[in-house]
Write a protein that holds these residues in place. Structure first.
Motif, short mmCIF file in Angstrom:
data_model
loop_
_atom_site.label_atom_id
_atom_site.label_comp_id
_atom_site.label_asym_id
_atom_site.label_seq_id
_atom_site.Cartn_x
_atom_site.Cartn_y
_atom_site.Cartn_z
N HIS A 1 0.85 -1.19 0.00
CA HIS A 1 0.00 0.00 0.00
C HIS A 1 0.88 1.24 0.00
N ILE A 2 0.60 2.13 -0.93
CA ILE A 2 1.37 3.37 -0.99
C ILE A 2 0.40 4.55 -0.91
N HIS A 3 0.69 5.49 -0.03
CA HIS A 3 -0.12 6.70 0.06
C HIS A 3 0.40 7.67 -0.99
N CYS B 1 -4.69 6.50 -2.69
CA CYS B 1 -3.86 5.36 -2.35
C CYS B 1 -3.65 4.49 -3.57
NI NI Z 1 -3.18 5.21 1.67
#
Ligand code: NI
Length: 144
Positions: A94-96, A102
């Motif tokens: 998961h990458i913000h 996201c």
């Molecule tokens: Ni995120």
């Protein structure tokens, strides 16, 4: 004419010269050192595509999902569905991307029909902006 040396077969190809120029320019840009390797990769890619078109074949999928995590219940729903399919999900990252968006990348494994069904379920959740699935498989018999 075909010349066979050990297990390597050489064969001639008739091709329009302009088309070949374009192909040479493209493979040079992609970093291929010669046409043979580029053509071998094209053939392997076609074979993999054909293999994974079988719903019962074992495949590996990379699914990327872009979504806004503020959308109500979306994150919970994504999480629930992923727990439901935990046997087919090898890994998630998961990458913000920014304050709102996201990116989630999932590596999926299983029969092509299972991998596609999970990807469809996750991608079709309301407020998932973009879902992209890429399928591949391990047995491509890369020679050399
Ligand atoms: Ni995120």
């Amino acid at each position: 004419m075909r010349t066979v040396m050990q297990n390597i077969v050489r064969f001639g190809v008739s091709i329009d010269d302009k088309l070949l120029d374009k192909f040479d320019a493209l493979i040079a840009k992609k970093g291929y050192v010669n046409r043979s390797e580029a053509i071998r990769d094209l053939i392997r890619s076609m074979l993999v595509d054909e293999d994974i078109s079988d719903p019962e074949a074992e495949s590996i999928g990379t699914l990327s999902l872009v979504y806004n995590h503020h959308a109500s219940e979306l994150a919970d729903k994504l999480n629930d569905l992923q727990h439901h399919s935990y046997k087919n999900i090898v890994s998630t990252t998961h990458i913000h991307l920014d304050e709102h968006n996201c990116l989630e990348v999932l590596i999926l494994k299983g029969k092509t029909r299972e991998v596609k069904a999970i990807a469809d379920k996750l991608s079709s959740i309301k407020n998932v902006k973009n879902g992209q699935l890429t399928l591949t498989r391990a047995e491509t018999e890369k020679e050399e």
